[in-house]
Enzyme design. Structure first.
Site, short mmCIF file in Angstrom:
data_model
loop_
_atom_site.label_atom_id
_atom_site.label_comp_id
_atom_site.label_asym_id
_atom_site.label_seq_id
_atom_site.Cartn_x
_atom_site.Cartn_y
_atom_site.Cartn_z
N ASP A 166 16.74 -12.49 -21.88
CA ASP A 166 16.84 -11.14 -21.34
C ASP A 166 17.55 -11.22 -20.00
O ASP A 166 17.14 -11.99 -19.12
CB ASP A 166 15.40 -10.60 -21.17
N VAL A 167 18.58 -10.40 -19.82
CA VAL A 167 19.38 -10.48 -18.59
C VAL A 167 18.59 -10.16 -17.33
O VAL A 167 19.04 -10.46 -16.23
CB VAL A 167 20.63 -9.56 -18.66
N LEU A 217 28.29 -8.67 -21.25
CA LEU A 217 28.42 -7.40 -21.97
C LEU A 217 27.07 -6.74 -22.23
O LEU A 217 27.03 -5.62 -22.73
CB LEU A 217 29.11 -7.64 -23.33
N ALA A 218 25.98 -7.43 -21.94
CA ALA A 218 24.66 -6.91 -22.31
C ALA A 218 24.36 -5.62 -21.56
O ALA A 218 24.44 -5.57 -20.33
CB ALA A 218 23.59 -7.95 -21.97
N SER A 227 32.72 1.03 -17.92
CA SER A 227 32.91 2.12 -18.88
C SER A 227 33.69 3.27 -18.26
O SER A 227 33.50 3.59 -17.09
CB SER A 227 31.54 2.62 -19.33
N ASN A 283 36.49 4.71 -25.82
CA ASN A 283 35.52 4.83 -26.92
C ASN A 283 35.70 3.73 -27.97
O ASN A 283 36.58 3.84 -28.84
CB ASN A 283 35.63 6.22 -27.54
N TYR A 296 23.48 6.38 -16.95
CA TYR A 296 24.25 5.32 -17.62
C TYR A 296 25.53 5.01 -16.84
O TYR A 296 25.83 3.86 -16.55
CB TYR A 296 24.58 5.74 -19.06
N ILE A 328 30.49 -5.33 -29.79
CA ILE A 328 31.61 -5.83 -28.96
C ILE A 328 31.39 -7.32 -28.68
O ILE A 328 32.32 -8.13 -28.78
CB ILE A 328 31.73 -5.03 -27.65
N GLY A 329 30.16 -7.69 -28.38
CA GLY A 329 29.85 -9.10 -28.11
C GLY A 329 30.15 -9.98 -29.31
O GLY A 329 30.75 -11.05 -29.17
C1 UD1 Z 1 31.00 7.14 -25.13
C2 UD1 Z 1 29.66 6.47 -25.14
C3 UD1 Z 1 29.45 5.74 -23.85
C4 UD1 Z 1 30.57 4.76 -23.61
C5 UD1 Z 1 31.85 5.53 -23.65
C6 UD1 Z 1 33.01 4.57 -23.52
C7 UD1 Z 1 27.45 7.22 -25.89
C8 UD1 Z 1 26.52 8.35 -26.11
N1 UD1 Z 1 28.63 7.47 -25.33
O1 UD1 Z 1 31.01 8.29 -24.27
O2 UD1 Z 1 28.25 4.99 -23.88
O3 UD1 Z 1 30.46 4.15 -22.35
O4 UD1 Z 1 32.00 6.23 -24.85
O5 UD1 Z 1 33.02 3.68 -24.59
O6 UD1 Z 1 27.15 6.13 -26.22
N2 UD1 Z 1 29.84 14.49 -30.39
C9 UD1 Z 1 29.73 15.35 -31.46
N3 UD1 Z 1 28.77 15.08 -32.40
C10 UD1 Z 1 27.95 14.00 -32.34
C11 UD1 Z 1 28.08 13.11 -31.24
C12 UD1 Z 1 29.05 13.38 -30.28
O7 UD1 Z 1 30.46 16.34 -31.56
O8 UD1 Z 1 27.14 13.82 -33.24
C13 UD1 Z 1 30.89 14.76 -29.37
C14 UD1 Z 1 30.40 14.85 -27.96
O9 UD1 Z 1 29.99 16.18 -27.65
C15 UD1 Z 1 31.66 14.44 -27.18
C16 UD1 Z 1 32.37 13.47 -28.12
O10 UD1 Z 1 31.79 13.67 -29.40
O11 UD1 Z 1 32.47 15.56 -26.98
C17 UD1 Z 1 32.24 12.01 -27.77
O12 UD1 Z 1 30.88 11.71 -27.61
P1 UD1 Z 1 30.32 10.21 -27.44
O13 UD1 Z 1 30.71 9.34 -28.58
O14 UD1 Z 1 28.89 10.32 -27.12
O15 UD1 Z 1 31.23 9.64 -26.32
P2 UD1 Z 1 31.56 9.71 -24.80
O16 UD1 Z 1 30.84 10.76 -24.05
O17 UD1 Z 1 33.03 9.77 -24.79
#
Ligand code: UD1
Length: 362
Positions: A48-49, A68-69, A117, A206, A177, A4-5
């Site tokens: 480092d922030v 954004l860090a 987030s 996401n 987080y 993103i940065g």
């Molecule tokens: C994600 C990010 C979070 C960020 C947010 C908003 C992670 C782990 N999550 O959260 O940091 O703040 O978006 O941008 O970084 N899943 C699978 N298989 C996989 C991985 C995930 O089925 O291999 C599923 C999970 O169970 C979930 C969905 O995918 O239902 C989304 O998972 P994830 O991408 O981790 O996203 P968020 O929890 O939405």
């Protein structure tokens, strides 16, 4: 520098800004190498922030900050919580403490934009046909163990249908987080008031797109799926794959970050408002790659995951204009095209073993 940065830097430079970047080139993301996408027109400070001296160096002559860090994996934040809180909370407050103590620096800064987030909401927002909109508790482990995935109305027990999450939804903060991101946002707003510097906190949904690490197993689901499929492995889909998420293309986030230097104040959801299911995403990636790798729908679940969430982005659109977000198929196509030139180390299994070791809820 994260994905993103780096896109934000490109957008700033395209718009004529002079840019100073502070980054620690985190090993988990960059595997010990400088990324090849660093924009040569920016100035780089390796820092480092968490350290005031690094902020001081990077902020010399600067008039606005886009911060954004952060460490970004939800699961990992449980077993590395001190690192997450140090980077995300102490890192943010180090900036503000410095501004408080250095009047000349404070005077020179006219805007601060921070990355928050949607994860601070916890579960999404739902509507019950009889009892209206509700904000549920996290689904219980016994419900999930029974493979009963949908969120239910607390009054009548009927499954709710997901609706866009509005900014008013109170934070639920279900993991270190999301707590750290809520703190980032609160610190920005509280210091904004105290110091008189306008601030914007975007609650990203996401994010996906080129430059997202394909080898960091703690990144978002799209990059994980893509990395699996590129390695000829079936993407592992938790629950039943009908979970909805709001995938927002990284350049759209970058443009919003740049616009926020000139307008907006306070908290905004930054998502497209359009939900897509995980199974749809597997199909889209397969179509783009010309592969036909079936998802492995395990019926397993990750404790703490939301069922559905997507943005109510009316507040954002009102302040930042009627933005047309990049279409999902265009965005996925750009992500996949970029990925063809990238190595993707699939580290899903080792990350999963750690998760099961430390968070054995399932
Ligand atoms: C994600 C990010 C979070 C960020 C947010 C908003 C992670 C782990 N999550 O959260 O940091 O703040 O978006 O941008 O970084 N899943 C699978 N298989 C996989 C991985 C995930 O089925 O291999 C599923 C999970 O169970 C979930 C969905 O995918 O239902 C989304 O998972 P994830 O991408 O981790 O996203 P968020 O929890 O939405």
């Amino acid at each position: 520098m994260g994905f993103i940065g780096s896109h934000t830097v490109d957008s700033l430079i395209a718009d004529g800004y002079d840019v100073v970047v502070m980054d620690n080139l985190e090993r988990q993301v960059h595997l010990g190498k400088r990324p090849d996408y660093l924009n040569r027109k920016a100035k780089y400070v390796i820092g480092d922030v968490r350290f005031q001296k690094d902020w001081s160096k990077a902020l010399r002559g600067v008039d606005s900050v886009i911060h954004l860090a952060a460490s970004v994996g939800i699961g990992q934040s449980f077993w590395e919580s001190r690192k997450y809180l140090q980077t995300n909370v102490v890192g943010t407050t180090t900036l503000f403490e410095l501004l408080t103590k250095e009047p000349a620096l404070k005077k020179s800064i006219s805007k601060i934009v921070v990355a928050s987030s949607k994860s601070l909401y916890g579960e999404g927002a739902y509507r019950c046909s009889r009892h209206g909109v509700f904000y549920p508790e996290q689904r219980g482990l016994s419900q999930l163990r029974a493979g009963d995935w949908e969120v239910r109305c607390a009054v009548c027990g009927a499954p709710g249908s997901a609706v866009g999450v509005p900014e008013e939804k109170p934070p639920q903060n279900l993991n270190p987080y999301s707590l750290s991101k809520y703190a980032t946002e609160r610190l920005a707003l509280d210091y904004s008031y105290a110091l008189g510097i306008p601030a914007v906190a975007f609650r990203y949904f996401n994010a996906y797109g080129p430059r997202q690490s394909l080898s960091n197993p703690y990144t978002g689901v799209l990059a994980i799926f893509l990395s699996r499929i590129k390695n000829g492995k079936r993407p592992v889909v938790f629950e039943d794959g009908n979970q909805l998420r709001d995938f927002i293309y990284v350049e759209d986030i970058a443009h919003a970050n740049v616009l926020a230097l000139e307008r907006g104040e306070g908290v905004y959801n930054l998502g497209t408002g359009r939900p897509s299911s995980l199974l749809q995403m597997v199909t889209m990636i397969n179509n783009e790659l010309g592969t036909g790798i079936e998802p492995d729908v395990t019926g397993d679940f990750r404790p703490g995951d939301n069922r559905h969430d997507f943005a109510d982005n009316m507040k954002f659109l009102k302040s930042f204009g009627p933005k047309v977000f990049t279409g999902l198929s265009d965005g996925v196509s750009k992500l996949v095209e970029w990925s063809l030139r990238q190595k993707a180390q699939d580290r899903f299994s080792s990350a999963e073993s750690l998760r099961k070791k430390y968070i054995p809820g399932a």
